[in-house]
Design an enzyme around this catalytic site. Structure first.
Site, PDB file in Angstrom:
ATOM      1  N   TYR A 163     -52.332  57.787  -6.127  1.00 37.74           N
ATOM      2  CA  TYR A 163     -51.564  57.586  -4.895  1.00 37.74           C
ATOM      3  C   TYR A 163     -50.118  57.230  -5.213  1.00 37.74           C
ATOM      4  O   TYR A 163     -49.177  57.808  -4.669  1.00 37.74           O
ATOM      5  CB  TYR A 163     -52.228  56.482  -4.073  1.00 37.74           C
ATOM      6  CG  TYR A 163     -51.580  56.263  -2.720  1.00 37.74           C
ATOM      7  CD1 TYR A 163     -51.605  57.261  -1.743  1.00 37.74           C
ATOM      8  CD2 TYR A 163     -50.949  55.060  -2.411  1.00 37.74           C
ATOM      9  CE1 TYR A 163     -51.018  57.061  -0.494  1.00 37.74           C
ATOM     10  CE2 TYR A 163     -50.368  54.848  -1.167  1.00 37.74           C
ATOM     11  CZ  TYR A 163     -50.406  55.851  -0.214  1.00 37.74           C
ATOM     12  OH  TYR A 163     -49.822  55.657   1.019  1.00 37.74           O
ATOM     13  N   LYS A 167     -46.614  59.441  -4.493  1.00 37.93           N
ATOM     14  CA  LYS A 167     -45.525  58.988  -3.625  1.00 37.93           C
ATOM     15  C   LYS A 167     -44.218  58.816  -4.424  1.00 37.93           C
ATOM     16  O   LYS A 167     -43.135  58.952  -3.866  1.00 37.93           O
ATOM     17  CB  LYS A 167     -45.907  57.688  -2.908  1.00 37.93           C
ATOM     18  CG  LYS A 167     -47.067  57.848  -1.901  1.00 37.93           C
ATOM     19  CD  LYS A 167     -46.675  58.612  -0.639  1.00 37.93           C
ATOM     20  CE  LYS A 167     -47.764  58.550   0.427  1.00 37.93           C
ATOM     21  NZ  LYS A 167     -47.420  59.262   1.663  1.00 37.93           N
TER      22      LYS A 167
HETATM   23  N1  NAP Z   1     -52.153  52.886   6.387  1.00 37.58           N
HETATM   24  C1  NAP Z   1     -51.334  52.279   5.542  1.00 37.58           C
HETATM   25  O1  NAP Z   1     -51.458  51.075   5.289  1.00 37.58           O
HETATM   26  C2  NAP Z   1     -50.215  53.060   4.889  1.00 37.58           C
HETATM   27  C3  NAP Z   1     -49.302  52.360   4.090  1.00 37.58           C
HETATM   28  C4  NAP Z   1     -48.239  53.052   3.487  1.00 37.58           C
HETATM   29  C5  NAP Z   1     -48.112  54.409   3.707  1.00 37.58           C
HETATM   30  N2  NAP Z   1     -49.020  55.077   4.488  1.00 37.58           N
HETATM   31  C6  NAP Z   1     -48.819  56.528   4.664  1.00 37.58           C
HETATM   32  O2  NAP Z   1     -48.835  56.810   6.052  1.00 37.58           O
HETATM   33  C7  NAP Z   1     -49.230  58.179   6.257  1.00 37.58           C
HETATM   34  C8  NAP Z   1     -50.280  58.225   7.363  1.00 37.58           C
HETATM   35  O3  NAP Z   1     -51.426  57.516   6.930  1.00 37.58           O
HETATM   36  P1  NAP Z   1     -52.421  56.747   7.931  1.00 37.58           P
HETATM   37  O4  NAP Z   1     -52.468  55.346   7.507  1.00 37.58           O
HETATM   38  O5  NAP Z   1     -52.121  57.108   9.331  1.00 37.58           O
HETATM   39  O6  NAP Z   1     -53.813  57.408   7.448  1.00 37.58           O
HETATM   40  P2  NAP Z   1     -54.913  58.299   8.205  1.00 37.58           P
HETATM   41  O7  NAP Z   1     -55.286  57.673   9.495  1.00 37.58           O
HETATM   42  O8  NAP Z   1     -55.940  58.551   7.174  1.00 37.58           O
HETATM   43  O9  NAP Z   1     -54.115  59.640   8.539  1.00 37.58           O
HETATM   44  C9  NAP Z   1     -53.776  60.575   7.559  1.00 37.58           C
HETATM   45  C10 NAP Z   1     -53.512  61.868   8.283  1.00 37.58           C
HETATM   46  O10 NAP Z   1     -53.106  62.861   7.327  1.00 37.58           O
HETATM   47  C11 NAP Z   1     -53.859  64.017   7.582  1.00 37.58           C
HETATM   48  N3  NAP Z   1     -53.947  64.935   6.457  1.00 37.58           N
HETATM   49  C12 NAP Z   1     -54.446  64.709   5.221  1.00 37.58           C
HETATM   50  N4  NAP Z   1     -54.401  65.859   4.503  1.00 37.58           N
HETATM   51  C13 NAP Z   1     -53.861  66.802   5.320  1.00 37.58           C
HETATM   52  C14 NAP Z   1     -53.570  68.170   5.167  1.00 37.58           C
HETATM   53  N5  NAP Z   1     -53.818  68.819   4.023  1.00 37.58           N
HETATM   54  N6  NAP Z   1     -53.005  68.838   6.200  1.00 37.58           N
HETATM   55  C15 NAP Z   1     -52.741  68.201   7.364  1.00 37.58           C
HETATM   56  N7  NAP Z   1     -53.035  66.915   7.582  1.00 37.58           N
HETATM   57  C16 NAP Z   1     -53.584  66.223   6.562  1.00 37.58           C
HETATM   58  C17 NAP Z   1     -55.215  63.501   8.019  1.00 37.58           C
HETATM   59  O11 NAP Z   1     -55.983  64.517   8.628  1.00 37.58           O
HETATM   60  P3  NAP Z   1     -57.571  64.735   8.287  1.00 37.58           P
HETATM   61  O12 NAP Z   1     -58.300  63.799   9.182  1.00 37.58           O
HETATM   62  O13 NAP Z   1     -57.778  66.169   8.600  1.00 37.58           O
HETATM   63  O14 NAP Z   1     -57.752  64.408   6.838  1.00 37.58           O
HETATM   64  C18 NAP Z   1     -54.773  62.407   8.988  1.00 37.58           C
HETATM   65  O15 NAP Z   1     -54.430  62.958  10.228  1.00 37.58           O
HETATM   66  C19 NAP Z   1     -49.716  58.667   4.898  1.00 37.58           C
HETATM   67  O16 NAP Z   1     -48.704  59.456   4.296  1.00 37.58           O
HETATM   68  C20 NAP Z   1     -49.923  57.389   4.100  1.00 37.58           C
HETATM   69  O17 NAP Z   1     -49.794  57.578   2.721  1.00 37.58           O
HETATM   70  C21 NAP Z   1     -50.057  54.437   5.088  1.00 37.58           C
END
Ligand code: NAP
Length: 246
Positions: A163, A167
């Protein structure tokens, strides 16, 4: 003219929260996207119920053909894409093999880099030509504080090798793309949203996806001459935009 905003991976989680705020607070037309069109349409229906301006499209960021076809459809329909939020992401950190370089699976590393970094480049290769034609664009990239190379020696985060490396690669792409786009009104930045209660962040996270969207909205609406090629912390923590070290 109504701004058109495309958010990747936006049927749930942070992507949906960013999309909702862009439509509600900024009056943009938001394109929700994801690899399962039925789920994307379901989320779009929730926004339509709230009278928000929204469209839904199938878009798997890992598949170049899916990216090209989605962008061609949007170009035909709207003629311009003003804002791209690269939010889609995967995080295999919970796998115990990710906690040491001795056990990490190189296949997992490759797949994670594909979705979190290479796919972002693919998205920009399709969208930026439209932004150049229009002479305007904002690109927001969802990164993480865990990818600050300067922070690694002293931070308290788990190793999460795939991860974090993915990033770090994303941050590198953002910095290099900004360099190539210097002197244009296409501004590109990355930010860390903090630890959020989403499927990825889990229920113990201290902040909601809605709170994590705040800095994305700031970067999405930067004025001409605003910053580009920067990495920001979550504004909530500092009460304003604070730069992180790459
Ligand atoms: N949550 C945290 O604490 C956190 C912290 C720092 C950064 N982030 C970043 O925030 C962003 C959103 O994460 P989140 O927390 O909202 O997680 P999440 O609820 O797991 O959402 C991730 C999204 O990305 C989609 N995705 C993954 N692979 C894909 C692909 N090949 N094509 C299109 N969509 C795809 C997933 O769709 P599917 O359901 O189809 O897989 C889902 O809609 C990510 O980049 C993550 O690294 C999150």
């Amino acid at each position: 003219m109504q701004r058109i905003a495309l958010v990747t991976g936006s049927y749930k989680g942070l992507g949906f929260a960013i999309a909702e705020r862009l439509a509600k607070d900024e009056g943009m037309k938001v394109i929700l996207s994801g690899r399962d069109l039925a789920k994307v349409q379901e989320s779009a229906a929730r926004m339509i119920k709230d009278d928000l301006s929204v469209d839904a499209i199938e878009l798997d960021v890992d598949q170049q053909s899916s990216v090209e076809s989605a962008i061609a459809t949007l170009e035909q329909k709207y003629g311009h894409i003003d804002l791209l939020v690269n939010n889609a992401g995967v995080n295999p950190s919970y796998d115990p093999t990710e906690q040491s370089f001795l056990t990490v699976k190189t296949k997992t590393l490759g797949e994670t880099i594909n979705t979190n970094a290479t796919a972002v480049l693919t998205m920009m290769q399709s969208v930026v030509p439209l932004m150049k034609k229009a002479g305007y664009g904002r690109i927001v990239n969802v990164s993480t504080e865990m990818a600050s190379l300067r922070g690694i020696p002293t931070d308290y985060y788990p190793l999460a090798l795939s991860y974090r490396v993915s990033k770090i690669a994303l941050n590198g792409i953002v910095s290099l793309v900004a360099k190539e786009l210097a002197g244009t009104d296409i501004l590109i930045n990355a930010y860390s949203p903090g630890w959020l209660k989403t499927d990825m962040g889990g229920p113990d996270a201290p902040f909601t996806a809605h709170e994590g969207a705040e800095t994305a909205i700031y970067l999405a609406t930067l004025p001409t001459g605003g910053p580009s090629g920067k990495f920001y912390a979550e504004m909530r923590k500092f009460g304003g935009p604070i730069e992180l070290q790459w």
